[in-house]
Design a protein around this motif. Structure first.
Motif: not given
Length: 448
Positions: A82-86, A405-413
């Motif tokens: 997802p663009r938000e986390c990268m 936390n949101w960034r880590g969860e986004e990448v794992h998901g």
């Protein structure tokens, strides 16, 4: 944070490559008051993300004398995350509603990523540090400094001395090719995904795609629209695997190839036999530093670049030589930014490294843990589930906040969906609450 020195250095630093890693390095080095020259053999910034329909004359890219095309981007490529986390932390990768030509999707196209990098370079005035159409042909120690020999587009060579070199040349140009028993007598065509652009050349063919990670999954589904049949061979599947994949009537998943035969047939380990026209190797890439001369101190063995402390600093040559962007399955641009902050701060003397012996102890322990877990060498730089811990460790070195936390969860998901829903993960997700958290965070910091 690591212990700081009282002396602050301002060094003359060379950055090799003006892709996403090189741009991050240039910005962070300049923020630490270093003078920076970025060497870029292409005509524009962006590195991997600069799409070209041009491919190499050798479709497997095995000829060392071939004309090299840097980009491996295919026409239909969209991001895997997802663009938000990268995106870079203080320059969020959000849709540009003021430009109708941009791609607003959460998993956007390669052209949108390039536009984002162009925005980043423009915002921080990075292009003024870049020498375009300038290839680095040799980097070697010169006393306590480094000599760089470069070649301009008109063939003129130039030697220069730098205090430090940061290697950001990427690792998606030198293909790895699968070993297939009997392939030398097999009469069909072979191509590596590095030279894949569009599906048209595979019209009405029976195609075997080796590899079922991101590019293998993408390219196989791309080709199904024109091919007669597409068969995916994956070494991660049990030997009896044979199934038709959902959403297509001409796409099958197999175990790995047993052998290829001179009658044109491909035999899979599940016992299935197909008469194939083309094999597409979606088998990844090699780390490759043909310009780097360290008297064999730094080696690349089965895609393990070493010895490197925390994937960045070679202990005996630290801190004046460093590498940005080697780990994979990561938060990409975000990681480049943190690694670059660390390198820049170490070079300025604001942050210190352990002694050479201590760094080597850490490297040795890391390799021992890898081997104890029976991981192959080629997975040395695969972070996967460990990436948040790794990034948080670097953040602590430079006094930066931990990974949100949101960034880590986004990448794992995101990677979980990639593995389990390869045909739909870019357009269907179940983490809207994380998107909301991300945008609330951007707004709170006044980044958007």
């Amino acid at each position: 944070m690591a212990p700081a020195c009282s002396r602050i250095n301002s060094l003359h630093v060379a950055v090799i490559g003006a892709g996403a890693a090189g741009l991050a390095a240039a910005r962070e080095l300049r923020r630490e008051s270093h003078s920076v020259v970025v060497f870029e053999r292409g005509t524009q910034i962006g590195g991997l993300w600069v799409y070209t329909p041009q491919t190499e004359p050798d479709p497997l890219s095995l000829d060392p004398n071939r004309t090299i095309v840097h980009s491996s981007v295919y026409d239909s490529l969209r991001t895997n995350l997802p663009r938000e986390c990268m995106g870079y932390r203080d320059f969020p990768f959000v849709p540009r509603n003021d430009d109708g030509s941009r791609d607003p999707r959460r998993y956007p196209s390669h052209s949108e990523v390039l536009a984002y990098l162009q925005d980043f370079a423009r915002e921080f005035k990075l292009e003024e540090m870049v020498r375009f159409e300038t290839e680095v042909v040799c980097v070697e120690p010169e006393g306590q400094k480094w000599k760089i020999r470069s070649k301009s587009s008109d063939g003129i060579f130039k030697d220069e001395i730098f205090d430090s070199v940061v290697v950001c040349n990427g690792h998606y140009t030198e293909p790895r090719v699968a070993h297939v028993p009997g392939i030398d007598s097999w009469p069909g065509k072979q191509i590596h995904s590095h030279n894949y652009r569009v599906p048209d050349p595979f019209k009405d063919q029976v195609v075997v795609v080796i590899g079922n990670f991101a590019s293998g999954s993408d390219i196989s589904r791309d080709i199904t629209g024109v091919a007669k049949e597409v068969h995916i061979a994956s070494r991660s599947n049990p030997s009896e695997t044979y199934e038709k994949l959902p959403g297509s009537n001409n796409l099958w998943l197999h175990s790995m190839i047993e052998s290829a035969r001179k009658d044109g047939s491909i035999i899979f380990k599940n016992g299935k036999v197909v008469q194939a026209d083309t094999i597409v190797h979606c088998t990844g890439y090699k780390y490759h530093f043909p310009f780097l001369n360290t008297n064999s101190y730094i080696t690349v063995e089965d895609n393990c670049v070493g010895p490197l402390y925390k994937h960045v600093f070679p202990p005996a040559l630290a801190p004046t030589l460093s590498f940005i962007g080697l780990p994979w399955m990561t938060l990409q641009f975000f990681m480049f930014e943190l690694q670059s902050k660390w390198v820049a701060a170490v070079l300025s003397g604001r942050v210190t490294l352990p002694s050479e012996d201590k760094m080597m102890e850490d490297v040795t322990a890391f390799y021992a843990n890898r081997d104890a877990n029976k991981l192959p060498k080629r997975y040395t730089h695969k972070l996967g589930e460990c990436q948040v811990d790794y990034l948080n460790w670097i953040a602590e070195q430079v006094g930066a906040p931990h990974v949100e936390n949101w960034r880590g969860e986004e990448v794992h998901g995101g990677y979980r969906r990639l593995a389990t829903q390869s045909d739909t993960f870019r357009d269907k997700w179940d983490d809207d609450h994380l998107i909301l958290e991300a945008y609330e965070d951007f707004l709170r910091q006044k980044l958007i």
